[in-house]
Design a protein around this motif. Sequence first.
Motif, PDB file in Angstrom:
ATOM      1  N   THR A   8       0.830  -1.198   0.000  1.00  0.00           N
ATOM      2  CA  THR A   8       0.000   0.000   0.000  1.00  0.00           C
ATOM      3  C   THR A   8       0.868   1.253   0.000  1.00  0.00           C
ATOM      4  O   THR A   8       1.843   1.352   0.752  1.00  0.00           O
ATOM      5  N   LYS A   9       0.490   2.203  -0.817  1.00  0.00           N
ATOM      6  CA  LYS A   9       1.175   3.493  -0.903  1.00  0.00           C
ATOM      7  C   LYS A   9       0.132   4.558  -0.610  1.00  0.00           C
ATOM      8  O   LYS A   9      -0.877   4.657  -1.315  1.00  0.00           O
ATOM      9  N   SER A  10       0.338   5.353   0.447  1.00  0.00           N
ATOM     10  CA  SER A  10      -0.632   6.380   0.814  1.00  0.00           C
ATOM     11  C   SER A  10       0.082   7.600   1.385  1.00  0.00           C
ATOM     12  O   SER A  10       1.210   7.500   1.875  1.00  0.00           O
ATOM     13  N   VAL A  19       4.572  10.220   0.574  1.00  0.00           N
ATOM     14  CA  VAL A  19       3.851   8.957   0.749  1.00  0.00           C
ATOM     15  C   VAL A  19       4.632   8.003   1.648  1.00  0.00           C
ATOM     16  O   VAL A  19       5.840   8.114   1.802  1.00  0.00           O
TER      17      VAL A  19
END
Length: 186
Positions: A8-10, A19
Amino acid sequence: LQVFGTVTKSVVATGADLVAYSGFSTSNYLQQPYNSDLQFGTGDFVIMSWIKKTSGSTQGVITDTRSAASSNAGLSVEVLSNQILRLRTKNPSSEALTSTTGVIPTNTWTHFACVVSASGTNHKIYLNGKLDVSASVAAYSVNSSNPLWIGGAIGYSDVPLSDGSLALWRISATAPSPEQIKKIYE
């Protein structure tokens, strides 16, 4: 770095451009294939990152599969169940464990820098730009061509960083000064 599985990249905060990576598991991780630039021998190096954990379980942050076998040299960075950060360096005959006195608080971004210097015989760990611990240890050496795992502990006894996020990961074949680490943190 290569992505294996789904990582996951957030954004690190609402409205931010920066990020973080999370969602690590035994099948979801980042890997740096063998790279001769990561063969530090007994030379100086630093591993640093921002980390955010959501619970207090023991998890691997970075490992190389060299550290899995008792006859190999290797390194790992782990967060233990009491939220202490631990740097492990290993040569074929011994292993050095250096743990922070300060903790990695849950649900808060924390910067750490693990520095190995003095021909691999000194560990220093900085938390949020300040020296937390310094220890004399057995020399570190790399004699293998294995990959480096980020967010995981593949081939090692620790579990992956399943409840944490990492941002601004850096590894360098230098030992930055305390002033440089403080500046990087700030």
